[in-house]
Design a protein around this motif. Structure first.
Motif, PDB file in Angstrom:
ATOM      1  N   THR A  94     -37.023 -21.585  19.208  1.00  0.00           N
ATOM      2  CA  THR A  94     -36.683 -20.287  18.719  1.00  0.00           C
ATOM      3  C   THR A  94     -37.990 -19.261  19.305  1.00  0.00           C
ATOM      4  O   THR A  94     -38.980 -19.668  19.742  1.00  0.00           O
ATOM      5  CB  THR A  94     -36.408 -20.005  17.147  1.00  0.00           C
ATOM      6  OG1 THR A  94     -36.286 -18.632  16.880  1.00  0.00           O
ATOM      7  CG2 THR A  94     -37.712 -20.560  16.449  1.00  0.00           C
ATOM      8  N   GLU A 134     -39.213 -15.940  17.944  1.00  0.00           N
ATOM      9  CA  GLU A 134     -39.893 -14.823  17.149  1.00  0.00           C
ATOM     10  C   GLU A 134     -41.055 -14.608  17.443  1.00  0.00           C
ATOM     11  O   GLU A 134     -41.314 -13.306  17.612  1.00  0.00           O
ATOM     12  CB  GLU A 134     -39.759 -15.127  15.506  1.00  0.00           C
ATOM     13  CG  GLU A 134     -38.270 -14.624  14.790  1.00  0.00           C
ATOM     14  CD  GLU A 134     -37.406 -16.083  14.894  1.00  0.00           C
ATOM     15  OE1 GLU A 134     -37.782 -16.929  15.832  1.00  0.00           O
ATOM     16  OE2 GLU A 134     -36.319 -16.282  14.588  1.00  0.00           O
ATOM     17  N   ARG A 162     -34.958 -28.462  20.100  1.00  0.00           N
ATOM     18  CA  ARG A 162     -35.396 -28.909  18.528  1.00  0.00           C
ATOM     19  C   ARG A 162     -35.192 -30.701  18.585  1.00  0.00           C
ATOM     20  O   ARG A 162     -33.996 -30.975  18.832  1.00  0.00           O
ATOM     21  CB  ARG A 162     -34.397 -28.210  17.467  1.00  0.00           C
ATOM     22  CG  ARG A 162     -34.571 -26.697  17.666  1.00  0.00           C
ATOM     23  CD  ARG A 162     -33.756 -26.057  16.553  1.00  0.00           C
ATOM     24  NE  ARG A 162     -34.116 -24.543  16.651  1.00  0.00           N
ATOM     25  CZ  ARG A 162     -33.395 -23.808  15.915  1.00  0.00           C
ATOM     26  NH1 ARG A 162     -32.272 -23.962  15.102  1.00  0.00           N
ATOM     27  NH2 ARG A 162     -33.645 -22.403  16.132  1.00  0.00           N
ATOM     28  N   GLU A 188     -21.149 -24.101  12.201  1.00  0.00           N
ATOM     29  CA  GLU A 188     -21.921 -22.781  12.300  1.00  0.00           C
ATOM     30  C   GLU A 188     -21.920 -22.225  13.707  1.00  0.00           C
ATOM     31  O   GLU A 188     -22.832 -23.081  14.582  1.00  0.00           O
ATOM     32  CB  GLU A 188     -23.240 -22.980  11.697  1.00  0.00           C
ATOM     33  CG  GLU A 188     -24.190 -21.832  11.700  1.00  0.00           C
ATOM     34  CD  GLU A 188     -25.821 -22.086  11.297  1.00  0.00           C
ATOM     35  OE1 GLU A 188     -25.995 -23.034  10.806  1.00  0.00           O
ATOM     36  OE2 GLU A 188     -26.361 -21.675  12.302  1.00  0.00           O
TER      37      GLU A 188
END
Ligand code: 5CA
Length: 442
Positions: A109, A111, A140, A283
């Motif tokens: 990710t 951020e 991941r 999801e």
């Protein structure tokens, strides 16, 4: 595209670990090839779908005011030491050392990296609010990669990051993404329900997951049936209208909807029984408001209008782009194969020539192929010498929304058969009318 010139390795061989229908169908239709645990090549048919989804996601992000950039897959460990997440992230992070002995990692990710870009260039309130996004591969090291691209180790994500002066501003940015997600999933031909979620390792106190209902879903979901009927904000939605943004959120959050993590059996049982939905969900998106979790340790401060330095409030917003390919198939297939929503179909229409070795038939089919191309349609033209039955089955399997068939009988009467994949309806039409029907002009 002529099938005889395309690369479409359709196969019957499906390994026994392909237990869910999307994984089986993606392998059978030659959309993907597994190269390692949770690592896949996107073969031409699958790649086309992935690109279509990526483009719709891009258009809806842009419409909501987010700005696209591209960050690398490899990151310096030092950035993650800055935020304090390098040690916290654990075994899921793939750690790499370069020839100079520097610690690197394959980004799970972004951020940290986006906060670093932000703090380098943005010093003043004048640049805010700002939302930057990219669509980039992530890695991941999942304990159990499974279900094909649904839970891969390497996967394509759209991740957006918002920057605001204060919490009130950040909540507006959050709502913009909330509304943009509803439009995105609507255009992708799926119903994704926003549900309150646990922020997990991303952190923060406000978070929603977007779930598509499907039998194979990894999460148990509980919701009020009414939430399924709330329409998407639509193409004309005004993202600068704060009241409208709030209304889009309220319209949904007033109905009960939760995954097992956040489920409240008492609140659920208060819903009239006939409206209670207990199902499984996939999801496909997850949005977070995390305040100053990254900006504080990484010192992303900007000057307010009154001259005071303030730490920015952030949020991040993910969509599982490669997961969506599988999720759409889970939500849209039958016993014969995939049924693509038109917006993401690898081709707009299939064209079958029943007898390519028969000159009148192949001339007729060639002319129709030209006509379809001229109308701006993307055509997969089955000009192969295979048996008619095999051709029909293959077209059903790959699931293009429309299939045109040219055979000797039709050539005599000047007609083609048009089949609608989803309903199975067939109708004989002139080539002209068939094109108009596909273009939705009649
Ligand atoms: N930084 C935040 C938002 S940008 C983040 O990483 N969120 S996430 O962890 O929820 O991931 C965003 C989306 O990526 C998920 O909703 C899911 O759709 C997709 N995703 C996550 N892990 C995988 C995986 N192993 N395989 C395929 N897709 C995945």
């Amino acid at each position: 595209m002529r099938l005889t010139r395309f690369f479409l390795p359709v196969t019957k061989d499906v390994p026994s670990d392909a237990t869910i229908v999307s994984h089986q169908l993606m392998l059978r239709t030659g959309m993907i090839r597994q190269n390692g645990a949770g690592i896949y090549s996107w073969l031409p048919l699958g790649f086309r779908v992935l690109k279509k989804i990526e483009q719709i996601v891009r258009e809806e992000m842009d419409r909501a005011g987010a700005i696209e950039l591209l960050m690398p897959t490899l990151q310096q460990a030092d950035l993650w030491r800055d935020s304090g997440r390098y040690d916290d992230y654990g075994e899921e992070m793939l750690r790499i050392r370069d020839r100079h002995g520097r610690d690197m990692l394959y980004g799970p990710t972004n951020e940290e990296m986006i906060t670093d870009i932000f703090r380098t260039y943005v010093k003043s309130y004048k640049a805010l609010p700002l939302n930057l996004y990219h669509q980039q591969w992530k890695f991941r090291d999942e304990v159990r990669p499974r279900f094909g691209v649904m839970r891969g180790r390497e996967f394509l994500m759209k991740d957006a990051y918002s920057f605001d002066l204060d919490e009130a501003g950040a909540r507006v940015s959050y709502q913009k993404m909330f509304a943009a997600y509803l439009n995105t999933f609507d255009r992708l031909g799926v119903k994704a329900i926003p549900m309150q979620a646990d922020p997990g390792p991303i952190g923060g106190d406000l978070s929603h997951e977007f779930l598509i209902l499907a039998k194979s879903g990894e999460s148990a979901v509980f919701c009020d049936r009414e939430v399924l009927d709330v329409p998407a904000p639509g193409a004309d939605f005004d993202f600068s209208d704060h009241e409208a943004l709030q209304a889009e959120t309220d319209k949904r959050t007033r109905f009960y909807a939760a995954t097992d993590e956040k489920h409240d059996p008492e609140a659920f049982s208060a819903i009239p029984e006939e409206r209670r939905v207990e199902a499984r969900g996939i999801e496909v998106g997850h949005i977070f408001y995390f305040g100053t979790k990254y900006s504080e340790p990484m010192k992303a401060d900007v000057q307010r209008q009154d001259g005071q330095l303030v730490t920015i409030h952030g949020g991040s917003y993910g969509i599982g782009v490669s997961r969506l390919v599988a999720a759409i198939i889970e939500a849209s297939h039958d016993e014969n194969g995939i049924i693509w929503p038109a917006s993401v179909s690898p081709f707009d229409v299939g064209l079958i020539s029943m007898k390519p070795d028969d000159e009148p038939v192949s001339n007729f089919a060639d002319a129709l192929y030209e006509r379809l191309n001229a109308a701006g349609l993307d055509v997969l033209y089955d000009d192969s010498p295979d048996r008619a039955g095999a051709k029909f089955n293959r077209m059903d399997l790959i699931g293009l929304p429309w299939v045109l068939t040219v055979g000797p009988r039709g050539v005599k009467s000047g007609q083609v058969e048009l089949k609608h994949r989803a309903s199975g309806e067939k109708i004989d039409l002139s080539p002209e009318d068939a094109v108009a029907r596909i273009l939705g002009m009649d």
